[in-house]
Write a protein that holds these residues in place. Sequence first.
Motif, PDB file in Angstrom:
ATOM      1  N   ALA A  93      33.150 -35.112-127.601  1.00  0.00           N
ATOM      2  CA  ALA A  93      33.259 -36.075-126.506  1.00  0.00           C
ATOM      3  C   ALA A  93      33.487 -35.355-125.180  1.00  0.00           C
ATOM      4  O   ALA A  93      32.964 -35.758-124.140  1.00  0.00           O
ATOM      5  N   ARG A  94      34.255 -34.267-125.227  1.00  0.00           N
ATOM      6  CA  ARG A  94      34.507 -33.489-124.013  1.00  0.00           C
ATOM      7  C   ARG A  94      33.210 -32.873-123.492  1.00  0.00           C
ATOM      8  O   ARG A  94      32.927 -32.913-122.296  1.00  0.00           O
ATOM      9  N   ASP A  95      32.397 -32.345-124.395  1.00  0.00           N
ATOM     10  CA  ASP A  95      31.104 -31.761-124.003  1.00  0.00           C
ATOM     11  C   ASP A  95      30.169 -32.829-123.445  1.00  0.00           C
ATOM     12  O   ASP A  95      29.468 -32.604-122.460  1.00  0.00           O
ATOM     13  N   LEU A  96      30.164 -33.985-124.086  1.00  0.00           N
ATOM     14  CA  LEU A  96      29.305 -35.066-123.623  1.00  0.00           C
ATOM     15  C   LEU A  96      29.715 -35.548-122.229  1.00  0.00           C
ATOM     16  O   LEU A  96      28.868 -35.910-121.410  1.00  0.00           O
ATOM     17  N   LYS A  97      31.007 -35.548-121.981  1.00  0.00           N
ATOM     18  CA  LYS A  97      31.495 -35.960-120.659  1.00  0.00           C
ATOM     19  C   LYS A  97      31.011 -35.000-119.591  1.00  0.00           C
ATOM     20  O   LYS A  97      30.602 -35.407-118.504  1.00  0.00           O
ATOM     21  N   ARG A  98      31.040 -33.692-119.907  1.00  0.00           N
ATOM     22  CA  ARG A  98      30.544 -32.701-118.949  1.00  0.00           C
ATOM     23  C   ARG A  98      29.050 -32.875-118.723  1.00  0.00           C
ATOM     24  O   ARG A  98      28.567 -32.779-117.590  1.00  0.00           O
ATOM     25  N   LEU A  99      28.311 -33.131-119.797  1.00  0.00           N
ATOM     26  CA  LEU A  99      26.873 -33.335-119.674  1.00  0.00           C
ATOM     27  C   LEU A  99      26.557 -34.584-118.854  1.00  0.00           C
ATOM     28  O   LEU A  99      25.623 -34.597-118.045  1.00  0.00           O
ATOM     29  N   SER A 100      27.349 -35.623-119.065  1.00  0.00           N
ATOM     30  CA  SER A 100      27.152 -36.858-118.312  1.00  0.00           C
ATOM     31  C   SER A 100      27.393 -36.628-116.821  1.00  0.00           C
ATOM     32  O   SER A 100      26.650 -37.118-115.961  1.00  0.00           O
ATOM     33  N   LYS A 101      28.446 -35.858-116.517  1.00  0.00           N
ATOM     34  CA  LYS A 101      28.743 -35.534-115.122  1.00  0.00           C
ATOM     35  C   LYS A 101      27.615 -34.720-114.506  1.00  0.00           C
ATOM     36  O   LYS A 101      27.192 -34.966-113.362  1.00  0.00           O
TER      37      LYS A 101
END
Length: 227
Positions: A159-167
């Motif tokens: 989820a942390r990686d996905l949040k960075r990708l989303s940003k």
Amino acid sequence: MANGNLFARSVYKRWCRNVREARASVVVLTPFLDNTLVRVLSHANVERSQIVVVTSLSADADGVSVSKIRSLIKLVKNGVQVRDLSGLHAKVLMTDDKNIVLGSQNFTGAGRKNHEVSIDAGVIDDDDFLERVQEWVESAEEVSLELLERLLPRVVPIARDLKRLSKKASEVLEEARAEIEAARVEESLFTLVGARSKLAWIDDRGPYREYECLMPDYSPLELLTDN
């Protein structure tokens, strides 16, 4: 089916009302959820064992959301039945096997703020519809507390990686928009100051004379800067 009430806004309060008024059962189908659903179901007067939440734990349905897993853990600990149905995309609240609220709004905090449309269809007498929804509920696989607790620590880094990708995706979108806007400004300035124009005026030597006036070789963006 009843005509129903259409909403182009959040139906959070309608969910809470219907859950509170339920006398036998509550069924929720939603791929996306967070603590918003926990709060909605806290209004229930029926036994917790008569509440069923059908969701999807697949990645394309936000199955790696930490807030979703934590909320499901709360529900299971409170006695709510949680089930997993792959490919689920419907967002439905059904109470007493007949009262339906459905639409685009997810059972999340973000869903309360988004541009959503929903319908409170009231009492449904469409047997085919009700049977199909019931088939989904019955075919969904039961989700245990053990599974959710094993999932939670595994989804945190994802989820942390996905949040960075989303940003990063949002930043790329804004960069693309800024580039388009800059190109439009530059094109407009070239149209205004880069074209040749014919000017006629009187000089000290007599009659009108026509001169070709060329603008200096400035960058259009430099012309916006005060010297």
